[in-house]
Design a protein around this motif. Structure first.
Motif, short mmCIF file in Angstrom:
data_model
loop_
_atom_site.label_atom_id
_atom_site.label_comp_id
_atom_site.label_asym_id
_atom_site.label_seq_id
_atom_site.Cartn_x
_atom_site.Cartn_y
_atom_site.Cartn_z
N GLY A 161 1.22 -1.31 0.16
CA GLY A 161 0.40 -0.12 0.00
C GLY A 161 0.98 1.56 -0.09
O GLY A 161 0.62 2.06 -0.43
N PHE A 162 2.04 1.11 0.85
CA PHE A 162 3.30 2.44 0.68
C PHE A 162 3.62 2.79 -0.47
O PHE A 162 3.16 4.10 -0.90
N TYR A 163 3.54 1.93 -1.62
CA TYR A 163 3.49 2.65 -3.18
C TYR A 163 2.60 2.18 -4.05
O TYR A 163 2.69 3.13 -4.65
N GLN B 34 -0.82 3.60 -3.73
CA GLN B 34 -0.70 4.75 -2.69
C GLN B 34 0.22 6.04 -3.57
O GLN B 34 -0.57 6.90 -4.32
N ARG B 35 1.51 5.67 -3.74
CA ARG B 35 2.38 7.64 -4.14
C ARG B 35 2.48 6.85 -5.50
O ARG B 35 2.28 8.13 -6.26
N GLU C 268 -1.07 8.38 -6.40
CA GLU C 268 -1.42 9.71 -6.24
C GLU C 268 -0.19 10.61 -7.28
O GLU C 268 -0.38 11.40 -7.93
N LEU C 269 0.52 10.29 -7.66
CA LEU C 269 1.91 10.61 -8.56
C LEU C 269 1.90 10.95 -9.82
O LEU C 269 1.69 12.19 -10.74
N ASP D 238 -6.55 1.12 0.72
CA ASP D 238 -6.83 2.20 -0.43
C ASP D 238 -5.65 1.84 -1.19
O ASP D 238 -4.63 2.15 -1.06
N THR E 280 10.56 1.36 2.83
CA THR E 280 10.57 2.34 2.70
C THR E 280 11.58 3.29 2.59
O THR E 280 11.68 4.89 2.23
N ASP F 65 13.61 5.69 -4.92
CA ASP F 65 12.89 5.47 -5.35
C ASP F 65 11.81 4.14 -5.05
O ASP F 65 12.06 3.12 -5.20
N MET F 66 10.94 4.85 -4.26
CA MET F 66 9.81 3.28 -4.16
C MET F 66 10.08 2.61 -4.94
O MET F 66 8.50 1.82 -5.01
N TYR G 285 6.46 10.99 2.62
CA TYR G 285 6.62 10.36 0.97
C TYR G 285 5.44 9.91 0.33
O TYR G 285 5.06 9.41 -0.77
N SER G 286 4.68 8.62 1.61
CA SER G 286 3.17 7.63 1.64
C SER G 286 2.76 7.60 2.32
O SER G 286 3.36 7.62 3.83
N TRP G 287 1.39 6.64 2.06
CA TRP G 287 1.13 6.08 3.53
C TRP G 287 0.08 5.37 2.73
O TRP G 287 -0.03 4.52 1.78
N SER G 288 -0.26 4.68 3.85
CA SER G 288 -1.07 2.63 3.69
C SER G 288 -2.01 3.25 4.30
O SER G 288 -2.19 3.13 5.07
N LEU G 289 -4.14 3.60 3.60
CA LEU G 289 -5.22 3.35 4.55
C LEU G 289 -5.65 2.29 4.77
O LEU G 289 -6.31 1.37 3.78
N VAL H 103 4.48 7.19 5.55
CA VAL H 103 6.00 7.38 5.45
C VAL H 103 6.30 8.56 5.60
O VAL H 103 5.64 8.93 4.94
N ILE I 235 0.93 14.16 -0.43
CA ILE I 235 2.81 13.69 -0.94
C ILE I 235 3.46 14.97 -0.93
O ILE I 235 3.11 15.52 -1.32
#
Ligand SMILES: [Zn+2]
Lengths: 395, 147
Positions: A159-161, A163-164, A167-168, A213, A263, A267-268, B71-75, B94, B116
């Protein structure tokens, strides 16, 4: 180009494949399923266990020595275990090819399987074999730095990447939706797919709960108890066997840096596959335009989008648009996961993707056939973004 | 939704080695400390035996300045961790600190504010001697509170 790349390419062939059904009922022993798939693959090849002298088993569920003991393989010369989670099965193909190309072994069994349903995270705890080694390379880091904040599941770390990424690049949610719906449509054409008779509609997808999400329930892979195996041998020997040989043309593995922590990567969004894919295509001396289908490790729909970009199908951020406009169905411009994938066929650690690639290239897929397929690509993805890739072609 | 208090029985890792050092220092000082390389000045987290930039073994702990950006997150809308069930949906965030290292923690502001690049302060809540919980506080919220 490094000269020994050329030697590895086309040095061996996949000559036998086998798989068990996908189970979600009574508890199973993964080791038993792995042995059943191994026997099925050897039978499919027309080989005996005595012909095997190399074994690559999955991490944690059974050792190569136990496989050898159970099958009666009495001259084991090469064994190795790949620790890349879901990327291990496809990475093992590269290792098998190296063993065959160098003469260390001449026939190698690559067998993967697990009790993905019996030991799913929400299942009651059960007694485990003493030999089971469930730890992953990132386990220490995960428990120290992610778990205290409620992130214990793969989908939460990825989900960390995801999500990024969303969005990006302002990624359209239609991309993931099409990955999920196409997988289910392909499962309906595939014997042995766990969800063969369960169509998935757009409305069902959109009303399914969000897990993390923007990942919905139907973007998540199945949890199944299953195993699948492939037997590889030298190209010369393959010509004497009864199936059309499916040649290993290229393969590679890649590890993001640092591989044990999502993390702190510069670059994730750079996955292992980003570095592995160009090396595999260079080894095969092929380009993506030569490829007739992709079997992409689909733990989550969004991870498929990221891998399509890592394979070079589109620029970064462009995969959703490709999936929607160009199509990844059998009639699309790049068929993806023609058996239904982990999403709808079952979670065979991606070894079911390898089995599917071989069947497609044998032209043995009936109504699910990619007509005239000559070259196919399989990817693996696992741990925290490790990647692997194999390119196969018809002899 | 926002989460201004962590779940009471949040998982506390039984760390050892360098990871234990990380938590002991944070808990004792109330500040996040990270490794800095004596040889090349690289900051790194999580702690390791060697500098990941130059492989030097000469690493010192330094307190970070305490600010960074998301930087990012996980929901998560689903959890297998019963400590977190009542907090659903919750964000695991993060943040990249001014030193260029990233931490996982919990954002105390409204989830809808997450984006972000959002500037945050990095705060430590000591839980006993052996564990410290990392919080990210919205800087704009703090300045509003301060008038
Ligand atoms: Zn250094």
């Amino acid at each position: 180009m490094i000269s020994h790349d050329t030697k590895l390419s086309a040095s061996c062939a996949a000559v036998g494949v086998g798989e068990t059904p996908h189970y979600r009922s009574d508890p199973v022993d993964a080791a038993q399923l792995i042995l059943e798939a191994s026997v099925a693959a050897l039978n499919d090849a027309g080989l005996s266990p005595k012909d095997v002298n190399g074994i690559l088993p999955p991490e944690g569920y059974i050792s190569s020595e136990e496989i050898a003991a159970q099958l009666g393989i009495d001259d084991l010369r090469y064994s190795a275990t790949i620790h890349m989670g879901g990327a291990s099965s496809v990475a093992a193909l590269q290792s098998a090819a190296m063993a065959i190309a160098t003469g260390v072994a001449d026939t190698v069994l690559v067998a993967f399987g697990w009790d993905g349903y019996t030991s799913r995270p929400t299942a009651p705890q059960r007694p485990q074999r003493a030999s089971r080694l469930p730890q992953r390379p990132f386990a220490e880091l995960m428990r120290n730095y992610y778990a205290p904040y409620g992130a214990r599941l793969a989908v939460q770390w990825y989900g960390f990447y995801i999500q990024r990424y969303m969005e990006l690049y302002d990624v359209s949610p239609e991309g993931a939706l099409q990955v999920a719906l196409t997988a289910r449509a392909h499962a309906s054409l595939t014997d042995g797919a766990y969800l063969k008779d369960k169509p998935l509609t757009r409305e069902q997808y959109l009303s399914s709960p969000v897990i993390v999400d923007p990942v919905r329930r139907y973007d998540c892979c199945l949890e199944t108890d299953c195993a699948a195996a492939v037997v590889l041998t030298s190209r010369e020997r393959a010509r004497d066997l009864h199936h059309h040989p499916i040649i290993f043309l290229g393969g590679a593995e890649g590890h993001p840096h640092p591989a044990d922590d999502i993390t702190n990567r510069p670059d994730m969004l750079q996955l292992g596959l980003h570095s592995a894919a160009p090396r595999a295509f260079q080894m095969a001396e092929l380009q993506l335009s030569d490829v007739d289908f992709l079997q992409v490790y689909d733990c989550y729909s969004h991870v498929v989008l990221l891998q399509l970009e890592a394979l070079g199908l589109t620029e970064a951020g462009g995969a959703a648009e490709f999936v929607v406009n160009e199509g990844i169905g059998l009639d699309g411009s790049m068929p993806v996961n023609t058996h239904g994938g982990l999403l709808s066929h079952g979670h065979g650690w991606g070894m079911n993707h390898v089995v599917e690639a071989v069947r497609q290239l044998r032209h043995d897929r009936g109504s699910g056939q990619v007509v005239g397929a000559q070259v196919g690509v399989v990817t693996g993805y696992g741990d925290l973004g490790d990647g692997s890739v194999a390119i196969f072609g018809r002899e | 939704m926002n989460l201004t208090e962590r779940p009471v029985d949040v998982y506390q890792p039984k760390s050892f080695g360098l990871d234990m050092d990380f938590y002991l220092r944070a808990a004792a000082s109330g500040q996040v400390h990270v490794q800095q390389c004596e040889t090349c000045a690289n900051f790194q987290h999580p702690p390791r035996f060697l500098c990941s930039a130059c492989a030097s073994k000469h690493l010192n702990w330094q307190a970070i300045q305490g600010a960074g950006t998301v930087y990012s997150w996980s929901l998560s809308h689903f959890t297998i961790d019963s400590a977190w069930t009542d907090s659903l949906p919750y964000a695991t965030v993060v943040v990249e600190s001014l030193e260029g290292v990233r931490f996982v923690g919990t954002f105390s502001g409204p989830q809808n504010d997450l984006t972000i690049g959002l500037p945050v302060n990095i705060r430590v809540e000591s839980i006993g001697k052996n564990f410290a919980y990392i919080w990210f506080d919205s800087i704009s919220e703090t300045s509003k509170e301060n008038g």
